[in-house]
Design a protein around this motif. Sequence first.
Motif, PDB file in Angstrom:
ATOM      1  N   PHE A  74       0.833  -1.199   0.000  1.00  0.00           N
ATOM      2  CA  PHE A  74       0.000   0.000   0.000  1.00  0.00           C
ATOM      3  C   PHE A  74       0.872   1.255   0.000  1.00  0.00           C
ATOM      4  CE2 PHE A  74      -2.631   3.262   1.882  1.00  0.00           C
ATOM      5  CZ  PHE A  74      -3.880   3.048   1.328  1.00  0.00           C
ATOM      6  N   VAL A  75       1.837   1.311   0.912  1.00  0.00           N
ATOM      7  CA  VAL A  75       2.706   2.481   1.035  1.00  0.00           C
ATOM      8  C   VAL A  75       3.506   2.698  -0.247  1.00  0.00           C
ATOM      9  CG1 VAL A  75       4.733   3.393   2.248  1.00  0.00           C
ATOM     10  CG2 VAL A  75       2.833   2.432   3.545  1.00  0.00           C
ATOM     11  N   ARG A  76       4.088   1.627  -0.768  1.00  0.00           N
ATOM     12  CA  ARG A  76       4.876   1.746  -2.005  1.00  0.00           C
ATOM     13  C   ARG A  76       4.009   2.197  -3.178  1.00  0.00           C
ATOM     14  NH1 ARG A  76       8.908  -3.475  -2.466  1.00  0.00           N
ATOM     15  NH2 ARG A  76       9.925  -3.254  -0.439  1.00  0.00           N
ATOM     16  N   THR A  77       2.805   1.648  -3.262  1.00  0.00           N
ATOM     17  CA  THR A  77       1.903   1.993  -4.359  1.00  0.00           C
ATOM     18  C   THR A  77       1.519   3.460  -4.308  1.00  0.00           C
ATOM     19  OG1 THR A  77       1.059  -0.269  -4.494  1.00  0.00           O
ATOM     20  CG2 THR A  77      -0.330   1.477  -5.423  1.00  0.00           C
ATOM     21  N   VAL A  78       1.122   3.927  -3.131  1.00  0.00           N
ATOM     22  CA  VAL A  78       0.724   5.330  -2.997  1.00  0.00           C
ATOM     23  C   VAL A  78       1.916   6.249  -3.270  1.00  0.00           C
ATOM     24  CG1 VAL A  78      -0.143   7.085  -1.392  1.00  0.00           C
ATOM     25  CG2 VAL A  78      -1.222   4.827  -1.475  1.00  0.00           C
ATOM     26  N   ALA A  79       3.079   5.924  -2.751  1.00  0.00           N
ATOM     27  CA  ALA A  79       4.263   6.754  -2.983  1.00  0.00           C
ATOM     28  C   ALA A  79       4.600   6.823  -4.472  1.00  0.00           C
ATOM     29  CB  ALA A  79       5.449   6.201  -2.190  1.00  0.00           C
ATOM     30  N   LYS A  80       4.529   5.691  -5.151  1.00  0.00           N
ATOM     31  CA  LYS A  80       4.821   5.669  -6.594  1.00  0.00           C
ATOM     32  C   LYS A  80       3.788   6.486  -7.367  1.00  0.00           C
ATOM     33  CE  LYS A  80       5.982   2.575 -10.429  1.00  0.00           C
ATOM     34  NZ  LYS A  80       6.571   3.662 -11.138  1.00  0.00           N
ATOM     35  N   LEU A  81       2.527   6.374  -6.999  1.00  0.00           N
ATOM     36  CA  LEU A  81       1.502   7.154  -7.684  1.00  0.00           C
ATOM     37  C   LEU A  81       1.696   8.652  -7.462  1.00  0.00           C
ATOM     38  CD1 LEU A  81      -1.622   4.907  -7.087  1.00  0.00           C
ATOM     39  CD2 LEU A  81      -0.549   5.441  -9.292  1.00  0.00           C
ATOM     40  N   ILE A  82       2.085   9.031  -6.262  1.00  0.00           N
ATOM     41  CA  ILE A  82       2.361  10.447  -5.983  1.00  0.00           C
ATOM     42  C   ILE A  82       3.530  10.919  -6.853  1.00  0.00           C
ATOM     43  CG2 ILE A  82       3.266  12.052  -4.252  1.00  0.00           C
ATOM     44  CD1 ILE A  82       1.569  10.487  -2.166  1.00  0.00           C
ATOM     45  N   ASP A  83       4.593  10.115  -6.880  1.00  0.00           N
ATOM     46  CA  ASP A  83       5.776  10.481  -7.666  1.00  0.00           C
ATOM     47  C   ASP A  83       5.482  10.537  -9.165  1.00  0.00           C
ATOM     48  OD1 ASP A  83       7.244  10.598  -5.332  1.00  0.00           O
ATOM     49  OD2 ASP A  83       8.255   8.668  -5.643  1.00  0.00           O
ATOM     50  N   ASP A  84       4.756   9.539  -9.660  1.00  0.00           N
ATOM     51  CA  ASP A  84       4.525   9.424 -11.102  1.00  0.00           C
ATOM     52  C   ASP A  84       3.468  10.380 -11.628  1.00  0.00           C
ATOM     53  OD1 ASP A  84       6.410   7.419 -11.051  1.00  0.00           O
ATOM     54  OD2 ASP A  84       4.986   5.786 -11.406  1.00  0.00           O
ATOM     55  N   THR A  85       2.479  10.723 -10.803  1.00  0.00           N
ATOM     56  CA  THR A  85       1.345  11.510 -11.298  1.00  0.00           C
ATOM     57  C   THR A  85       1.287  12.923 -10.743  1.00  0.00           C
ATOM     58  OG1 THR A  85      -0.168  10.845  -9.528  1.00  0.00           O
ATOM     59  CG2 THR A  85      -0.040   9.407 -11.487  1.00  0.00           C
ATOM     60  N   GLY A  86       1.933  13.148  -9.609  1.00  0.00           N
ATOM     61  CA  GLY A  86       1.841  14.448  -8.956  1.00  0.00           C
ATOM     62  C   GLY A  86       0.551  14.628  -8.175  1.00  0.00           C
ATOM     63  N   LEU A  87      -0.276  13.581  -8.114  1.00  0.00           N
ATOM     64  CA  LEU A  87      -1.502  13.670  -7.313  1.00  0.00           C
ATOM     65  C   LEU A  87      -1.140  13.804  -5.837  1.00  0.00           C
ATOM     66  CD1 LEU A  87      -3.684  10.893  -9.003  1.00  0.00           C
ATOM     67  CD2 LEU A  87      -3.954  13.370  -9.204  1.00  0.00           C
ATOM     68  N   THR A  88      -1.986  14.457  -5.094  1.00  0.00           N
ATOM     69  CA  THR A  88      -1.747  14.610  -3.662  1.00  0.00           C
ATOM     70  C   THR A  88      -2.235  13.379  -2.900  1.00  0.00           C
ATOM     71  OG1 THR A  88      -3.909  15.603  -3.220  1.00  0.00           O
ATOM     72  CG2 THR A  88      -2.101  17.117  -3.836  1.00  0.00           C
ATOM     73  N   ARG A  89      -1.782  13.259  -1.683  1.00  0.00           N
ATOM     74  CA  ARG A  89      -2.251  12.179  -0.818  1.00  0.00           C
ATOM     75  C   ARG A  89      -3.762  12.250  -0.635  1.00  0.00           C
ATOM     76  NH1 ARG A  89       2.176  11.775   4.076  1.00  0.00           N
ATOM     77  NH2 ARG A  89       3.916  11.226   2.740  1.00  0.00           N
ATOM     78  N   GLU A  90      -4.276  13.462  -0.552  1.00  0.00           N
ATOM     79  CA  GLU A  90      -5.714  13.632  -0.336  1.00  0.00           C
ATOM     80  C   GLU A  90      -6.511  13.103  -1.525  1.00  0.00           C
ATOM     81  OE1 GLU A  90      -3.393  16.073   0.161  1.00  0.00           O
ATOM     82  OE2 GLU A  90      -3.418  15.899   2.345  1.00  0.00           O
ATOM     83  N   VAL A  91      -6.063  13.420  -2.731  1.00  0.00           N
ATOM     84  CA  VAL A  91      -6.759  12.944  -3.927  1.00  0.00           C
ATOM     85  C   VAL A  91      -6.685  11.422  -3.997  1.00  0.00           C
ATOM     86  CG1 VAL A  91      -6.702  12.898  -6.464  1.00  0.00           C
ATOM     87  CG2 VAL A  91      -6.494  15.077  -5.246  1.00  0.00           C
ATOM     88  N   LEU A  92      -5.503  10.877  -3.759  1.00  0.00           N
ATOM     89  CA  LEU A  92      -5.355   9.422  -3.789  1.00  0.00           C
ATOM     90  C   LEU A  92      -6.157   8.769  -2.675  1.00  0.00           C
ATOM     91  CD1 LEU A  92      -1.609   9.052  -4.766  1.00  0.00           C
ATOM     92  CD2 LEU A  92      -3.617   8.458  -6.134  1.00  0.00           C
ATOM     93  N   SER A  93      -6.210   9.399  -1.518  1.00  0.00           N
ATOM     94  CA  SER A  93      -6.999   8.873  -0.412  1.00  0.00           C
ATOM     95  C   SER A  93      -8.474   8.786  -0.799  1.00  0.00           C
ATOM     96  CB  SER A  93      -6.816   9.753   0.823  1.00  0.00           C
ATOM     97  OG  SER A  93      -7.571   9.246   1.899  1.00  0.00           O
ATOM     98  N   ASP A  94      -8.977   9.815  -1.468  1.00  0.00           N
ATOM     99  CA  ASP A  94     -10.375   9.804  -1.927  1.00  0.00           C
ATOM    100  C   ASP A  94     -10.596   8.670  -2.934  1.00  0.00           C
ATOM    101  OD1 ASP A  94     -10.988  11.970  -0.344  1.00  0.00           O
ATOM    102  OD2 ASP A  94     -10.912  13.430  -1.995  1.00  0.00           O
ATOM    103  N   ARG A  95      -9.665   8.513  -3.841  1.00  0.00           N
ATOM    104  CA  ARG A  95      -9.805   7.450  -4.840  1.00  0.00           C
ATOM    105  C   ARG A  95      -9.732   6.069  -4.193  1.00  0.00           C
ATOM    106  NH1 ARG A  95      -7.128   9.210 -10.586  1.00  0.00           N
ATOM    107  NH2 ARG A  95      -8.354  11.095 -10.826  1.00  0.00           N
ATOM    108  N   LEU A  96      -8.828   5.915  -3.229  1.00  0.00           N
ATOM    109  CA  LEU A  96      -8.725   4.643  -2.512  1.00  0.00           C
ATOM    110  C   LEU A  96     -10.007   4.342  -1.740  1.00  0.00           C
ATOM    111  CD1 LEU A  96      -5.065   4.998  -1.301  1.00  0.00           C
ATOM    112  CD2 LEU A  96      -5.946   3.054  -2.618  1.00  0.00           C
ATOM    113  N   ALA A  97     -10.565   5.363  -1.132  1.00  0.00           N
ATOM    114  CA  ALA A  97     -11.815   5.173  -0.393  1.00  0.00           C
ATOM    115  C   ALA A  97     -12.925   4.729  -1.340  1.00  0.00           C
ATOM    116  CB  ALA A  97     -12.204   6.458   0.327  1.00  0.00           C
ATOM    117  N   GLY A  98     -12.975   5.304  -2.524  1.00  0.00           N
ATOM    118  CA  GLY A  98     -13.969   4.895  -3.516  1.00  0.00           C
ATOM    119  C   GLY A  98     -13.790   3.447  -3.927  1.00  0.00           C
ATOM    120  N   GLU A  99     -12.550   3.051  -4.138  1.00  0.00           N
ATOM    121  CA  GLU A  99     -12.271   1.650  -4.484  1.00  0.00           C
ATOM    122  C   GLU A  99     -12.661   0.735  -3.327  1.00  0.00           C
ATOM    123  OE1 GLU A  99     -11.318   0.316  -7.339  1.00  0.00           O
ATOM    124  OE2 GLU A  99     -10.966   2.210  -8.376  1.00  0.00           O
TER     125      GLU A  99
END
Length: 125
Positions: A74-99
């Motif tokens: 989980f940690v590696r995936t979120v960190a890679k997505l932040i690095d690769d996309t520039g999305l914030t933790r908050e945006v990714l958190s919302d998307r993860l919650a939806g999933e």
Amino acid sequence: MIIHFLSVLALAAQQTSPANAPVAPTTSAPVLALEQTAALRCAAAIAVTARLQEAGVEEAKNYPPLGERGREFFVRTVAKLIDDTGLTREVLSDRLAGEAELFLDKDRLWATMPACLLMLETAGV
């Protein structure tokens, strides 16, 4: 990022109701590539399954223990997505919650887990 993992786990413990139906991502958020979407989905699926394992749900015991490995994935995936996309933790958190909300349907979760376990193994976690 552990907090995000824990928030997805907490969401997995909730009961479904019309009041907490999944929310579609906003159109202003960047679209993820297929591989990124799959990684995000698997991070949520693994987190939900880990939570169900901790709760003693019988079907979740059909999978290898996911606690520590799941958190690391989980940690590696979120960190890679932040690095690769520039999305914030908050945006990714919302998307993860939806999933995670989608995985309250356990049939959907169990259908998703084989591919996610393969992704977990491939990640070397």
